[in-house]
Design a protein around this motif. Structure first.
Motif, mmCIF file in Angstrom:
data_model
loop_
_atom_site.group_PDB
_atom_site.id
_atom_site.type_symbol
_atom_site.label_atom_id
_atom_site.label_comp_id
_atom_site.label_asym_id
_atom_site.label_seq_id
_atom_site.Cartn_x
_atom_site.Cartn_y
_atom_site.Cartn_z
ATOM 1 N N ARG A 108 -1.594 7.592 -2.723
ATOM 2 C CA ARG A 108 -1.752 8.717 -3.644
ATOM 3 C C ARG A 108 -1.565 10.030 -2.889
ATOM 4 N NH1 ARG A 108 -1.118 5.056 -6.416
ATOM 5 N NH2 ARG A 108 -2.478 4.193 -8.057
ATOM 6 N N GLN A 125 1.053 2.121 -3.426
ATOM 7 C CA GLN A 125 -0.256 2.400 -4.017
ATOM 8 C C GLN A 125 -0.830 3.715 -3.509
ATOM 9 O OE1 GLN A 125 -2.485 -1.013 -2.800
ATOM 10 N NE2 GLN A 125 -1.326 -2.447 -4.066
ATOM 11 N N GLU A 154 0.812 -1.216 0.000
ATOM 12 C CA GLU A 154 0.000 0.000 0.000
ATOM 13 C C GLU A 154 0.844 1.264 0.000
ATOM 14 O OE1 GLU A 154 -0.209 -1.714 4.277
ATOM 15 O OE2 GLU A 154 -0.139 -2.437 2.205
ATOM 16 N N THR A 164 -5.930 4.523 -1.856
ATOM 17 C CA THR A 164 -5.137 3.778 -2.835
ATOM 18 C C THR A 164 -5.902 3.485 -4.122
ATOM 19 O OG1 THR A 164 -5.811 1.686 -1.800
ATOM 20 C CG2 THR A 164 -3.758 2.699 -1.024
ATOM 21 N N THR A 165 -7.231 3.586 -4.084
ATOM 22 C CA THR A 165 -8.016 3.299 -5.291
ATOM 23 C C THR A 165 -8.181 4.521 -6.189
ATOM 24 O OG1 THR A 165 -10.090 3.753 -4.115
ATOM 25 C CG2 THR A 165 -9.300 1.471 -4.132
ATOM 26 N N GLU A 215 0.513 9.656 -7.939
ATOM 27 C CA GLU A 215 1.214 8.646 -7.147
ATOM 28 C C GLU A 215 2.054 9.351 -6.099
ATOM 29 O OE1 GLU A 215 3.244 6.946 -10.455
ATOM 30 O OE2 GLU A 215 1.938 5.185 -10.504
#
Length: 482
Positions: free
Chosen positions: A72, A70, A67, A88-89, A282
């Motif tokens: 952001r 992942q 994570e 993270t999505t 990111e």
């Protein structure tokens, strides 16, 4: 026996015994003191080593999290108007946001009544039904009831009852006195259109003796009155905003779901035709920070090992200063193990070793980061970073696996510490044994010297007596006259 001197012989027995005892005690005391100092220093060194390893393992654990890569980063061009967080999505992108209206909650003031302090207004018994929305509509409306009886049929009593019953629903009550009288003022913490407060008062018995009907407090929450009538102080409404021109209605100022994985915190309206910008990307800065933490904790570990295993020359005529773990196999094996793992190349991607990120080993064994090369590698091959650090075969897990035998319960360092602690205990036992042996030696020496002193004294007395007797013989007397 200390303090006894040679009365019979004139010999200073105390000094002789003290010298002999000191000569017997000194070598063993020096040996035990040297061993104790060395062992204590090693215990401290092992403790520092274990602490540095533990800190390094913490950094490895933080790095071994998918994570992390992942995550952001989310920024708002006007954070004072709209805050933003991203999960993270969330997909990377840029969005234009305009806030037309904020979500607000309801606040109403019920009808004013005459409520002097010396004769407070009293109401009939019954119930107050308090709801968010028009009474009875829509189905599923949030509401609660307050029972009014002789114990709470004043404005103060009803205020306290409402605060108790409405706590879970976010409804609170206060009393405000204006030019028309005293009013119950109700506030809701829930925002969104259709959540205006309404009150229905129902008497269970007719008002008696000057009591007021509970229906006096009934208010549908829709039409604001004047004078002593109930009023709307604030209407409940939903937030209205536009994201890239698309209209969004939200019951809350915390807008979730409008952009996948992103939460917008609406704080104020934007100026008309001046949208703010939300950027989702990111979180490379967060990853770089964690890589730096990994390098820093590794360098701290190497610094501890170097300090405890080096020999420092301090001058031609002085003995060198040696670290507590010079020549220690534990420190040497640990150092070799982690160094070998650091240079181990794994995988077939573009990032297979630390050198691919610009992380190299210096002469003293520490690591250094070429920030430019790291930024370039992250910019072009960010997707390959998780494979280098995370997972069972990632660098973080491999290094942690090499370190666990040293730090786990019953591991190498704990066993070393236990052995050295036992050595300290044995030294204490030897000190006690030495003290007993020295005491016994001292006692024996005093007995021997005192026996000698007594014998010398007796011989001296006998000699003196014999000489006196010889001097009294006739021939001795005649000889003395001549």
């Amino acid at each position: 026996m200390a303090g006894v001197t040679g009365i019979g012989s004139g010999i200073d027995i105390d000094s002789i015994v003290a010298s002999m005892v000191a000569a017997e005690r000194a070598p063993k005391e020096t040996q035990l003191a040297t061993l104790e100092k060395k062992t204590t220093t090693q215990i401290t060194a092992i403790g520092a080593l274990k602490s540095a390893i533990s800190e390094f393992q913490t950094a490895l654990g933080a790095l071994n999290k998918p994570e992390l890569f992942q995550a952001r980063s989310a920024t708002s061009s006007k954070a004072e108007l709209v805050g933003v967080t991203a999960g993270t999505t969330a997909g990377a992108g840029r969005y234009q946001v305009e806030v037309k209206a904020l979500a607000t909650s309801s606040k109403v003031a019920l009808a004013a009544v005459n409520n002097p302090a010396d004769a407070p207004a009293r109401f009939a018994t019954g119930t107050l039904e308090i709801a968010l929305g028009v009474p009875g509509d829509p189905p599923g409306q949030e509401s609660f009831s307050v029972t009014i009886d002789d114990s709470n049929n004043t404005l103060a009593g009803m205020r306290d009852a409402i605060n108790t019953a409405g706590k879970d629903m976010g409804v609170s009550a206060t009393i405000v006195t204006d030019e028309f009288g005293s009013r119950l003022v109700l506030s809701s913490s829930k925002t969104g259109a259709g959540r205006d407060l309404s009150v229905t008062g129902t008497d269970s018995t007719p008002p008696q003796g000057g009591q007021l009907s509970l229906s006096t407090l009934t208010f549908d929450g829709m039409v604001s009155g004047t004078g002593a009538d109930a009023r709307i102080l604030a209407s409940a409404q939903s937030a209205e905003l536009y994201i890239d021109g698309l209209k969004i209605i939200s019951e809350s100022n915390a807008v979730t779901g409008a952009i996948e994985g992103v939460t917008l915190d609406l704080k104020a309206k934007t100026v008309a035709n001046e949208p703010l910008t939300i950027d989702i990307a990111e979180d490379k800065a967060g990853v770089k920070k964690q890589i730096q933490s990994f390098v820093d904790s590794y360098n701290k570990l190497i610094g501890v090992i170097n300090a405890q295993t080096k020999v420092t020359t301090v001058g031609d005529d002085k003995a060198p200063v040696t670290g507590a773990l010079v020549g220690d196999a534990t420190a040497r094996n640990l150092l070799n193990t982690i160094r070998n793992e650091l240079v181990n190349v794994r995988g077939d991607g573009s990032l297979r070793a630390l050198t691919d990120l610009g992380i190299t080993t210096q002469k003293d064994g520490t690591l250094a980061i070429d920030s430019t090369k790291l930024d370039k590698a992250m910019a072009s091959n960010f997707a390959d970073l998780p494979a280098l650090f995370t997972g069972d075969q990632g660098l973080a897990a491999r290094l942690d696996g090499k370190l666990k035998p040293y730090t786990e319960t019953g591991g190498i360092l704990e066993q070393r510490n236990k052995a050295m602690t036992e050595t300290i205990s044995k030294i204490d036992d030897q000190k006690e044994d030495l003290a007993r042996r020295i005491a016994s030696l001292q006692e024996r020496l005093y007995k021997q010297f005192n026996a000698m002193d007594q014998l010398v004294g007796q011989l001296t007395n006998t000699s003196n007596s014999l000489l006196a007797s010889l001097e009294n013989l006739p021939w001795a007397a005649n000889n003395s006259k001549k």
